[in-house]
Design a protein around this motif. Structure first.
Motif, short mmCIF file in Angstrom:
data_model
loop_
_atom_site.label_atom_id
_atom_site.label_comp_id
_atom_site.label_asym_id
_atom_site.label_seq_id
_atom_site.Cartn_x
_atom_site.Cartn_y
_atom_site.Cartn_z
N GLY A 63 0.81 -1.21 0.00
CA GLY A 63 0.00 0.00 0.00
C GLY A 63 0.85 1.26 0.00
O GLY A 63 0.48 2.27 -0.63
N LEU B 216 2.03 1.74 -3.56
CA LEU B 216 0.92 2.26 -4.36
C LEU B 216 0.65 3.72 -4.02
O LEU B 216 0.38 4.53 -4.90
CB LEU B 216 -0.34 1.42 -4.11
CG LEU B 216 -0.36 0.00 -4.67
CD1 LEU B 216 -1.57 -0.77 -4.15
CD2 LEU B 216 -0.38 0.03 -6.20
N TYR C 122 -9.22 5.90 -8.82
CA TYR C 122 -8.81 4.82 -7.90
C TYR C 122 -9.06 5.20 -6.45
O TYR C 122 -9.64 4.43 -5.67
CB TYR C 122 -7.33 4.51 -8.14
CG TYR C 122 -6.62 3.86 -6.98
CD1 TYR C 122 -6.97 2.58 -6.55
CD2 TYR C 122 -5.59 4.53 -6.31
CE1 TYR C 122 -6.30 1.99 -5.48
CE2 TYR C 122 -4.92 3.94 -5.25
CZ TYR C 122 -5.28 2.67 -4.83
OH TYR C 122 -4.64 2.09 -3.77
N PHE D 261 -11.89 3.33 -3.93
CA PHE D 261 -11.48 2.53 -2.76
C PHE D 261 -11.76 3.22 -1.44
O PHE D 261 -11.96 2.55 -0.42
CB PHE D 261 -9.99 2.16 -2.88
CG PHE D 261 -9.75 0.99 -3.76
CD1 PHE D 261 -9.72 -0.30 -3.26
CD2 PHE D 261 -9.56 1.16 -5.13
CE1 PHE D 261 -9.51 -1.40 -4.09
CE2 PHE D 261 -9.35 0.08 -5.96
CZ PHE D 261 -9.33 -1.21 -5.45
N THR E 10 -6.03 -6.95 -1.34
CA THR E 10 -7.20 -6.08 -1.17
C THR E 10 -6.92 -4.99 -0.15
O THR E 10 -7.21 -3.81 -0.39
CB THR E 10 -8.42 -6.91 -0.72
OG1 THR E 10 -8.63 -8.00 -1.61
CG2 THR E 10 -9.67 -6.04 -0.69
N PHE F 184 -4.57 -2.31 -1.67
CA PHE F 184 -5.24 -1.32 -2.53
C PHE F 184 -6.09 -0.36 -1.69
O PHE F 184 -6.15 0.84 -1.99
CB PHE F 184 -6.11 -2.03 -3.56
CG PHE F 184 -5.36 -2.44 -4.80
CD1 PHE F 184 -5.23 -1.57 -5.86
CD2 PHE F 184 -4.78 -3.70 -4.89
CE1 PHE F 184 -4.52 -1.93 -7.00
CE2 PHE F 184 -4.07 -4.08 -6.02
CZ PHE F 184 -3.94 -3.19 -7.08
#
Length: 246
Positions: free
Chosen positions: A62, A65, A87, A91, A123, A126
């Motif tokens: 994470g 990202l 995105y 999320f 999951t 993200f």
């Protein structure tokens, strides 16, 4: 002196809270059996290990990202900005539980991958990455614009300015909130029990379903989560204090 006073107050507060809980539980007509947590200690140990492993993996991915997303959000490329904005909104604006179901029952099925632990970790990565993206963006935008102008006047391009001037300073400012996000990931990992990941919450669910001893199954769960999250919360506070005085 102030530090000793603060520690004393905290110890007394913890003891007071513990005494209050003991008094509360004594008022309940419940057949306690504390042999249950010990007999099922292997499940708790396995759940603790999986929770820590998932949290570290999800936060690390994470963070990557988030850094990429944060840099994209302040870039001059409108496509990158819009993709990352979508995105983040997706999320952050949808429940994590729904995301877990979509990743496990849809995405994983399409790619023919059936490992609940890895899928759950991705999951969470993200999900946390969307929040870290905004932390990175805010950290970058908090840097004085004059430094960007000075860097440009010396001949540095946009990415060189980000790499050598802006991001090192922004990194210091985003460390405390990112550490706090790690605490959130640890607690959010409990939702992975819905896809049968044997983390701490799933371990307690199994013990409760087997023994019908709800308190003996879930009170150790709370203590174990606290053992993970409290040191992280303490680290976050110390980092904030250190950065505030630097």
């Amino acid at each position: 002196m102030e530090t000793e006073y603060r520690i004393t107050v905290r110890v007394l507060a913890v003891l007071g809270a513990a005494a209050g809980l003991v008094f509360l539980f004594l008022q309940i007509d419940y057949p306690w059996n504390w042999r249950v947590p010990w007999e099922y200690r292997a499940l708790f140990i396995q759940g603790f290990y999986h929770t820590v492993a998932i949290s570290i993996g999800a936060t690390s991915l994470g963070l990557m990202l988030g850094i990429v997303g944060g840099l994209a959000k302040v870039s001059r490329n409108i496509i990158a900005r819009e993709v990352v904005t979508l995105y983040v909104e997706l999320f952050r604006g949808t429940p994590l539980l729904v995301q877990i179901y979509i990743f496990y029952f849809c995405v994983a099925t399409v790619v023919h991958f059936d490992n609940p632990l890895i899928i759950g970790m991705i999951t969470l990565a993200f999900f946390s990455g969307a929040y870290i993206t905004e932390m990175v963006r805010a950290g970058i935008e908090s840097i004085d614009k004059g430094q960007l102008e000075a860097a440009n006047s010396t001949g540095l391009n946009h990415w060189q300015t980000m790499r050598y001037i802006v991001f090192p300073q922004a990194l210091r400012r985003i460390i405390p909130p990112v550490t706090g996000q790690f605490v959130s990931v640890v607690k959010d990992s409990s939702l992975l029990s819905v896809i049968s990941v044997r983390e701490l919450t799933k371990a307690s669910e199994i013990i409760n379903a087997t023994t019908y001893k709800t308190f003996e199954a879930y009170l150790p769960l709370a203590v174990l989560y606290l053992c993970i999250t409290y040191p992280l919360s303490y680290l976050t506070r110390r980092l904030e204090e250190k950065l505030r005085h630097d």
